[in-house]
Design a protein around this motif. Structure first.
Motif, short mmCIF file in Angstrom:
data_model
loop_
_atom_site.label_atom_id
_atom_site.label_comp_id
_atom_site.label_asym_id
_atom_site.label_seq_id
_atom_site.Cartn_x
_atom_site.Cartn_y
_atom_site.Cartn_z
N THR A 412 13.30 40.13 4.32
CA THR A 412 14.61 40.75 4.11
C THR A 412 15.52 39.88 3.26
OG1 THR A 412 15.31 39.90 6.27
CG2 THR A 412 14.52 42.19 6.17
N TRP A 413 15.48 38.54 3.45
CA TRP A 413 16.38 37.71 2.63
C TRP A 413 15.88 37.64 1.18
CZ3 TRP A 413 14.99 33.38 -0.08
CH2 TRP A 413 13.87 32.64 0.34
N GLU A 414 14.57 37.65 0.99
CA GLU A 414 14.06 37.66 -0.39
C GLU A 414 14.41 38.97 -1.09
OE1 GLU A 414 9.98 35.26 -0.70
OE2 GLU A 414 9.98 36.71 0.95
N ARG A 415 14.33 40.05 -0.34
CA ARG A 415 14.70 41.35 -0.90
C ARG A 415 16.19 41.37 -1.26
NH1 ARG A 415 11.46 46.44 1.27
NH2 ARG A 415 9.37 45.57 1.33
N ALA A 416 17.01 40.88 -0.37
CA ALA A 416 18.44 40.88 -0.63
C ALA A 416 18.74 40.15 -1.94
CB ALA A 416 19.20 40.23 0.53
N ARG A 428 28.01 41.68 -7.63
CA ARG A 428 27.06 40.81 -6.93
C ARG A 428 27.71 39.95 -5.86
NH1 ARG A 428 23.24 38.96 -12.11
NH2 ARG A 428 22.63 41.11 -12.67
N ASP A 429 28.88 39.41 -6.10
CA ASP A 429 29.53 38.55 -5.09
C ASP A 429 29.83 39.34 -3.82
OD1 ASP A 429 29.42 36.34 -6.71
OD2 ASP A 429 31.48 36.51 -7.43
N ASP A 430 30.32 40.56 -3.98
CA ASP A 430 30.58 41.38 -2.79
C ASP A 430 29.30 41.74 -2.07
OD1 ASP A 430 33.32 41.35 -3.12
OD2 ASP A 430 33.39 43.24 -4.25
N LEU A 431 28.23 41.97 -2.81
CA LEU A 431 26.95 42.28 -2.17
C LEU A 431 26.41 41.08 -1.41
CD1 LEU A 431 25.30 44.41 -5.01
CD2 LEU A 431 25.96 45.24 -2.73
N ILE A 432 26.64 39.88 -1.94
CA ILE A 432 26.23 38.67 -1.23
C ILE A 432 26.99 38.56 0.10
CG2 ILE A 432 26.34 36.14 -1.27
CD1 ILE A 432 25.72 36.32 -4.28
N LYS A 433 28.28 38.84 0.07
CA LYS A 433 29.06 38.81 1.31
C LYS A 433 28.54 39.83 2.31
CE LYS A 433 33.29 37.27 -1.04
NZ LYS A 433 34.66 37.66 -1.46
N ASP A 434 28.18 41.02 1.80
CA ASP A 434 27.60 42.05 2.68
C ASP A 434 26.29 41.57 3.29
OD1 ASP A 434 29.66 43.83 2.17
OD2 ASP A 434 28.59 44.87 0.57
N LYS A 437 26.89 39.09 6.10
CA LYS A 437 27.31 39.76 7.34
C LYS A 437 26.12 40.43 8.03
CE LYS A 437 31.97 40.71 5.62
NZ LYS A 437 32.91 41.78 5.16
N ALA A 438 25.17 40.88 7.24
CA ALA A 438 23.99 41.57 7.79
C ALA A 438 22.89 40.60 8.18
CB ALA A 438 23.46 42.58 6.77
N ASN A 439 23.13 39.31 7.99
CA ASN A 439 22.17 38.26 8.36
C ASN A 439 20.87 38.36 7.57
OD1 ASN A 439 21.56 35.93 9.85
ND2 ASN A 439 20.41 37.11 11.39
N ILE A 440 21.01 38.73 6.28
CA ILE A 440 19.83 38.77 5.41
C ILE A 440 20.08 37.92 4.16
CG2 ILE A 440 18.89 40.97 6.22
CD1 ILE A 440 20.25 42.34 3.84
#
Length: 446
Positions: A412-416, A428-434, A437-440
């Motif tokens: 999941t973290w590699e996919r993220a 991208r920065d907002d997606l990283i924050k998301d 929060k999702a622990n991925i």
């Protein structure tokens, strides 16, 4: 044997065909370019005398008269296996139209085991000398419809192509209850669509992944169309075709000398398809062409068949993709767009094939008219109501104009990380924050 006498005995007017429909009936309206025309016009005139007539069809290429006569769907209830433009409009603006969820490969079985059909109306080319009516552009599931229908009426159109090559592609006059000689008007066409810089960039990325002897499945839309155009300009050769939908891009590729089918493991030298929709150029190409093989969709879309074809390449569109690799291709929130179609069938089958690849392509962002701003097609969570077409274990390659990412074997973290890299830079920065929060997300990722 001469079938002219039986033909004459079964010949009826469009009005007589429409009069067979009763309130509460299930009526099948065929598919795409084979939706009835003359019968539809006469059935629309009965809107005030009927109630609760339930129709099945899909991929409408023109607005049927029953929609115009009954704009709110009070009498004629439309049930679509897949939405074209007219289906989509009806589903999203009335309470008289609905989508039927499916995997397209299962549609013939749905009819044979789960669907009641009181009467089927199918537009067909003229009868041949042996008493057979060809299913024209849609071998797809029409034999299954006819097997369960209590009554079958064909509407003859001299402009309907005769599709050769496969099986379950004809029905004999002895099985027919009525024959209507239609208006012989030209068939409705489906524009292949123009493509822009983003589509071309996505197409370039995918074409770079292809090789000689690849066997292609192309979905509908600008991006698959861009891929077809770029292949035509490339040095690739000896390509094959095995697809659910036959589109104009395949004709262009053949005319450019790219398609031979010489190295297909299954149906060698044949361009295999379940249904066709496009321009008159496409219809003329298919007509009586022995290299084009029409076949039912439970064959063309069977992952077990697809998996036997080496170098299989599946290319399809998506609406949104999330950071886990789930693909939403048929709706945006509660707004219905198209349908599941065969996307999952080909995602599964292509990955199982030797050297097979499945590409889900989409632009990184879109302009949202409601919000008045650009938004990312890559998101942490889909809008509520969005259908998941391809589950995360099944997703292979995702492609945007910013690159390609292979989800297979990735945590999941590699996919993220990989999927965020496909997003437009401003998101991208907002997606990283998301993702955090999702622990991925791992701090070491960036």
């Amino acid at each position: 044997m001469d079938y002219s006498k039986e033909y004459a005995e079964k010949l009826i007017s469009a009005k007589e065909a429409a009069s067979m429909v009763k309130s509460n009936d299930w009526v099948d309206y065929a598919w795409a370019a084979q939706t009835p025309v003359a019968i539809d016009r006469e059935l629309a005139k009965r809107v005030e005398e009927l109630e609760n007539v339930k129709l099945r069809g899909g991929v409408l290429l023109a607005v049927p008269e029953i929609f115009k006569a009954d704009p709110n769907g009070d009498t004629f209830i439309w049930n679509a296996w897949h939405a074209g433009g007219p289906d989509r409009g009806r589903i999203n603006t009335t309470d008289g139209a609905f989508y039927i969820p499916l995997r397209y490969s299962e549609l013939p079985k749905y009819y044979r085991q789960n669907c009641e059909v009181d009467i089927a109306f199918i537009q067909v080319p003229p009868m041949d000398q042996h008493g057979y009516f060809n299913f024209g552009l849609n071998a797809s599931h029409l034999m299954a419809v006819c097997e369960v229908a209590k009554k079958i009426v064909v509407e003859v159109n001299e402009n309907m192509p005769r599709a050769l090559g496969g099986f379950e592609t004809e029905i004999h006059i002895s099985k027919i209850d009525g024959i209507v000689e239609g208006d012989n008007q030209g068939l409705p066409e489906l524009a292949s669509g123009s493509f822009g810089d983003v589509d071309r960039k996505v197409g370039e990325l995918i074409v770079n992944e292809l090789s000689d002897r690849s066997c292609l499945q192309l979905g509908i839309g600008a991006m698959p169309n861009a891929v077809g155009s770029l292949i035509a300009e490339s040095d690739l050769k000896d390509l094959g075709v095995h697809t659910e939908m036959y589109v104009d891009a395949f004709v262009d590729l053949y005319n450019a000398g790219k398609i031979t089918g010489a190295y297909k493991n299954v149906d060698r030298f044949r361009q295999t398809y379940a249904f066709a929709a496009g321009s008159k150029k496409l219809y003329d190409f298919i007509d009586n062409n022995p290299q084009c093989m029409a076949a039912p969709v439970d064959y063309t879309n069977d992952a077990r068949i697809i998996s036997k074809i080496d170098n299989f390449v599946s290319i399809n569109n998506a609406v949104n993709v999330d950071l886990w690799g789930q693909v939403s291709s048929e709706s945006s929130g509660m707004k219905h767009i198209s349908g599941a179609g065969g996307q999952l069938d080909f995602v599964l089958g292509s990955y199982l094939a030797e050297n097979g690849k499945s590409f889900i392509c989409l632009s990184s962002k879109f302009y949202n008219k409601k919000s008045g701003k650009e938004e990312s097609r890559i998101t942490l969570n889909f809008e509520p109501g969005s259908a998941i077409t391809v589950a995360r274990p099944n997703t292979n390659y995702i492609v945007t104009e910013y690159g390609i990412f292979n989800c297979k074997g990735r945590s999941t973290w590699e996919r993220a990380e990989g999927i965020i890299n496909l997003a437009a830079p401003e998101f991208r920065d907002d997606l990283i924050k998301d993702a955090e929060k999702a622990n991925i997300w791992r701090k070491s990722n960036r």
